[in-house]
Design a protein around this motif. Structure first.
Motif, PDB file in Angstrom:
ATOM      1  N   GLY A 181       3.178  -3.726  -9.789  1.00  0.00           N
ATOM      2  CA  GLY A 181       3.167  -2.460 -10.503  1.00  0.00           C
ATOM      3  C   GLY A 181       3.149  -2.704 -11.998  1.00  0.00           C
ATOM      4  O   GLY A 181       2.381  -3.517 -12.511  1.00  0.00           O
ATOM      5  N   ARG A 238      -6.487   2.336  -1.221  1.00  0.00           N
ATOM      6  CA  ARG A 238      -5.608   1.170  -1.399  1.00  0.00           C
ATOM      7  C   ARG A 238      -5.664   0.258  -0.180  1.00  0.00           C
ATOM      8  O   ARG A 238      -5.779  -0.963  -0.301  1.00  0.00           O
ATOM      9  CB  ARG A 238      -4.162   1.635  -1.607  1.00  0.00           C
ATOM     10  N   ALA A 249       0.681   1.061 -10.056  1.00  0.00           N
ATOM     11  CA  ALA A 249       0.026  -0.232 -10.278  1.00  0.00           C
ATOM     12  C   ALA A 249      -0.586  -0.195 -11.675  1.00  0.00           C
ATOM     13  O   ALA A 249      -0.939   0.862 -12.184  1.00  0.00           O
ATOM     14  CB  ALA A 249      -1.046  -0.473  -9.221  1.00  0.00           C
ATOM     15  N   SER A 293      -6.941  -1.265  -8.517  1.00  0.00           N
ATOM     16  CA  SER A 293      -7.373  -1.937  -9.734  1.00  0.00           C
ATOM     17  C   SER A 293      -8.538  -2.874  -9.456  1.00  0.00           C
ATOM     18  O   SER A 293      -8.890  -3.148  -8.309  1.00  0.00           O
ATOM     19  CB  SER A 293      -6.213  -2.730 -10.341  1.00  0.00           C
ATOM     20  N   SER A 330      -4.398  -2.576  -4.154  1.00  0.00           N
ATOM     21  CA  SER A 330      -4.261  -1.621  -5.252  1.00  0.00           C
ATOM     22  C   SER A 330      -5.636  -1.086  -5.600  1.00  0.00           C
ATOM     23  O   SER A 330      -6.658  -1.585  -5.122  1.00  0.00           O
ATOM     24  CB  SER A 330      -3.621  -2.273  -6.484  1.00  0.00           C
ATOM     25  N   SER A 354      -8.156  -6.592  -7.371  1.00  0.00           N
ATOM     26  CA  SER A 354      -8.269  -6.805  -5.935  1.00  0.00           C
ATOM     27  C   SER A 354      -9.538  -7.587  -5.589  1.00  0.00           C
ATOM     28  O   SER A 354      -9.482  -8.618  -4.918  1.00  0.00           O
ATOM     29  CB  SER A 354      -8.261  -5.450  -5.223  1.00  0.00           C
ATOM     30  N   THR A 372       0.826  -1.210   0.000  1.00  0.00           N
ATOM     31  CA  THR A 372       0.000   0.000   0.000  1.00  0.00           C
ATOM     32  C   THR A 372       0.856   1.255   0.000  1.00  0.00           C
ATOM     33  O   THR A 372       0.595   2.209  -0.747  1.00  0.00           O
ATOM     34  CB  THR A 372      -0.928   0.015   1.229  1.00  0.00           C
ATOM     35  N   GLN A 410      -1.336  -7.137  -6.218  1.00  0.00           N
ATOM     36  CA  GLN A 410      -2.555  -6.557  -6.790  1.00  0.00           C
ATOM     37  C   GLN A 410      -3.679  -6.404  -5.764  1.00  0.00           C
ATOM     38  O   GLN A 410      -4.583  -5.606  -5.962  1.00  0.00           O
ATOM     39  CB  GLN A 410      -3.051  -7.417  -7.946  1.00  0.00           C
ATOM     40  N   GLU A 460      -3.492   2.003 -12.759  1.00  0.00           N
ATOM     41  CA  GLU A 460      -4.128   2.368 -11.497  1.00  0.00           C
ATOM     42  C   GLU A 460      -4.873   3.691 -11.594  1.00  0.00           C
ATOM     43  O   GLU A 460      -5.947   3.855 -11.009  1.00  0.00           O
ATOM     44  CB  GLU A 460      -3.088   2.436 -10.379  1.00  0.00           C
TER      45      GLU A 460
END
Length: 498
Positions: free
Chosen positions: A360, A167, A34, A209, A207, A212, A26, A204, A37
Motif C-alpha cells: 500500500g 485486482r 495501493a 498499478s 493491485s 503488476s 486483493t 504489488q 492506485e
C-alpha cells in the motif's frame, strides 16, 4: 524402509505462495490505498475507452471541472492532463481513497464498502479527473486491468466488483508469470523463487498499478535468457525472435525497465556467434526494445505536466522544468557527483525497506526489510555452485543495475525536483523490486564456499525466507489498516463483500 519427506518443488511453492498473496492482498488491502492506485485505475479505464494518449483540459475555460477544483495558485499549471471517465467509477475510487487515508487514526472499516455496492458503470455522465503521474504510461503496463474494465463497461457491471475483479485478474496474471519464470529456469530455481516472491512483489502483484505487469514481465524475460544461456547452444532464429519480442514488451514498460534488455544481451552474449552473425543477432535483440522505448517516451513527452504542483500545497511546490533541468545539468556537470552523494548520504537514493517490503502506502518498519534482503543475498552467495556466469557477464549485470539506479534518479530529477536542486527527491525503493532477479546470476558462484551444503539446505532456507516474508507482509497489512491479525481481518472483508 525409511520414508523421506520430499520438499515441495520451487514451481509449486511459487504458485502456492503467489496465489495465497493474490487472494489475501486483493481483498484485505483497502481499494485505492495501493500506491497511486486510483490514478493507475483512471489510466487503465481511459485505455479501455480506446484512448491511447491522455487528454488536456483548460482550467481557465473549465474552472469547475473535477481536475481543476484541487490545488491552485502559483506554479500550478493552468491546464490538466487526464481524461473523461465514467462518473460513478471516479466517485467510488475517489471516496474510497479518502476513507482509506484515515486508517492511521481510525482503522479502516470494511463495512464502508456497503455504501458503494449499488454504483454501476451504466451512467452516461462523465467527469475529467487529472492523473499526470500515470497518464504517460503505455497500454502494456495495464493490459489485465484494461481488459477487465472493457468488459465491465460492456455489461454495466457494479463499480466496486469491477475494481476487485481487476485486482484479482491482475494478480493472477502476475502469479502465472512469476511461476512460469521459475519453470523456465534450468538451474537456480529456488533462488529465483525467493527473488520473485519478495514481499513488495506479493503486495504489488495483485493491485491496479503498473508494477503488476512489470514484475511478471521482467521475471519471464530474464528467466528465458538464462534458460538459453544454461543450455549453452548457439541461438536459433526462433529463439532470437522470442527474446526480441520480450525486449519489445520491456521497451514499452516504465523506466528503467527497458534497460533490462542490456542484461539479457549480456547473459546470451556467448551464444550470439561471431562477426556479422553476432552483429545481426545483437541488432535483432536490442533494436525493438530501444525503438519502442524511444517512440513511446518521445511521443508522450508533449503531455508532461509537473504532477507535484497539482497535488501538493504551496510550501511543497517547486519550479519544475525538464528543459531547464537538462540545461542545468549540462552546464553544471561537475556538480553531478555531489548531487548523487547528497542523495545517497540522505538515504533517498535507495531505500531498502521499500525495496523489500512496500505494501500500500506503507513499508516494513525497522530492519525487517533489510533482514529479508541480507538473508536472500546470503543464500545466493552460499549456494555452492561454482559454474556461475563469467566475470564479464557479472560486470555487465553490475553496470545494468547501476545504470537503472542512475536513470531512475535523473528521470525523477527532471520531472519531480526544482531546477538546480542539490539532492534528488521522489525515489522509491519499490521501483527496483523487479530488478532483484538480476542478483541471482550476479551472486551465484561469486564466493567459493569451502563446505559442502546438504541437498535440503537451499530449499528449506528459500521457503523460510519467502514464507516468512509473506507472513510478515500479511500481518503488517492487517495490523496497519485494521488493527487486527490477518486471520481475523479476511473473514470480516469477505463477509461484507459476499
Amino acid at each position: 524402509m525409511r520414508m523421506r519427506r520430499q520438499l515441495p518443488g520451487p514451481v509449486l511453492w511459487t504458485a502456492g505462495v503467489s496465489l495465497v498473496a493474490v487472494l489475501f492482498m486483493t481483498f484485505v488491502l483497502p481499494i485505492g490505498d495501493a500506491l497511486d492506485e486510483a490514478e493507475h485505475a483512471f489510466r487503465a479505464y481511459q485505455l479501455a475507452l480506446g484512448h491511447l494518449y491522455p487528454q488536456f483540459i483548460s482550467c481557465t475555460a473549465h474552472p469547475k471541472a473535477v481536475g481543476c477544483t484541487g490545488e491552485s495558485g502559483r506554479l500550478v499549471p493552468h491546464r490538466r492532463v487526464g481524461g473523461y471517465l465514467n462518473e460513478p467509477f471516479f466517485l467510488v475510487l475517489h471516496k474510497l481513497f479518502r476513507l482509506s487515508l484515515g486508517h492511521a487514526g481510525s482503522h479502516f472499516n470494511p463495512k464502508l464498502y456497503a455504501k458503494f455496492l449499488g454504483a454501476t458503470l451504466n451512467g452516461s455522465n462523465s467527469v475529467f479527473p487529472h492523473f499526470e503521474n500515470t497518464a504517460l504510461y503505455s497500454p502494456v503496463n495495464y493490459l489485465p486491468q484494461t481488459v477487465v474494465f472493457w468488459f465491465a463497461r460492456v455489461f454495466s457491471a457494479p463499480v466496486l466488483a469491477t475494481l476487485f475483479i481487476a485486482r484479482l485478474i491482475a494478480g493472477l496474471v502476475w502469479a502465472a508469470l512469476v511461476t512460469w519464470s521459475v519453470g523456465l529456469m534450468r538451474r537456480w530455481r529456488w533462488l529465483w523463487a525467493v527473488a520473485v516472491l519478495v514481499p513488495t512483489g506479493l503486495a504489488q502483484g495483485p493491485s491496479l498499478s503498473a508494477d503488476s505487469v512489470v514484475l511478471g514481465a521482467v521475471a519471464v524475460a530474464v528467466a528465458y535468457a538464462l534458460r538459453l544461456a544454461h543450455a549453452g547452444e548457439p541461438l536459433r532464429r526462433s529463439q532470437i525472435a522470442r527474446l526480441a519480442a520480450l525486449g519489445l514488451v520491456l521497451g514499452l514498460l516504465k523506466l528503467p525497465i527497458p534497460l533490462v534488455v542490456a542484461a539479457m544481451v549480456a547473459i546470451v552474449w556467448p551464444l550470439l556467434g561471431r562477426g556479422r552473425a553476432r552483429s545481426g543477432a545483437l541488432a535483432a535483440l536490442a533494436l525493438p526494445c530501444l525503438a519502442a522505448a524511444a517512440w513511446w517516451n518521445l511521443t508522450v513527452d508533449a503531455y508532461f505536466l509537473p504532477y507535484r504542483n497539482t497535488v501538493f500545497g504551496p510550501s511543497l511546490r517547486q519550479k519544475i522544468s525538464q528543459h531547464g533541468q537538462i540545461h542545468y545539468i549540462l552546464t553544471h556537470v561537475i556538480a553531478v557527483p555531489a548531487l548523487l552523494w547528497n542523495t545517497l548520504s540522505s538515504g533517498r537514493l535507495l531505500q531498502v525497506s521499500q525495496l523489500a517490503g512496500t505494501y500500500g502506502t506503507n513499508s516494513f518498519r525497522g530492519w525487517i526489510g533489510m533482514i529479508w534482503v541480507v538473508a536472500a543475498v546470503a543464500l545466493a552467495l552460499t549456494y555452492g555452485e561454482r559454474a556461475g556466469p563469467t566475470r564479464r557477464t557479472r560486470a555487465w549485470l553490475v553496470g545494468v543495475l547501476v545504470a537503472c539506479l542512475i536513470v531512475t534518479a535523473f528521470a525523477l530529477y527532471l520531472t519531480w525536483n526544482a531546477v538546480g536542486a542539490s539532492a534528488i527527491e521522489g525515489i522509491q525503493g519499490r521501483y527496483f523490486a523487479p530488478l532483484l532477479v538480476l542478483f541471482v546470476p550476479l551472486l551465484v558462484g561469486a564466493v567459493r564456499v569451502p563446505w559442502r551444503i546438504p541437498h535440503w539446505f537451499v530449499p528449506a532456507v528459500a521457503m523460510t525466507i519467502s514464507g516468512a516474508g509473506a507472513i510478515v507482509l500479511f500481518e503488517s497489512t492487517a495490523w496497519t489498516y485494521y488493527h487486527q491479525t490477518a486471520w481475523q481481518v479476511l473473514p470480516r472483508v469477505v463477509n461484507v463483500l459476499f
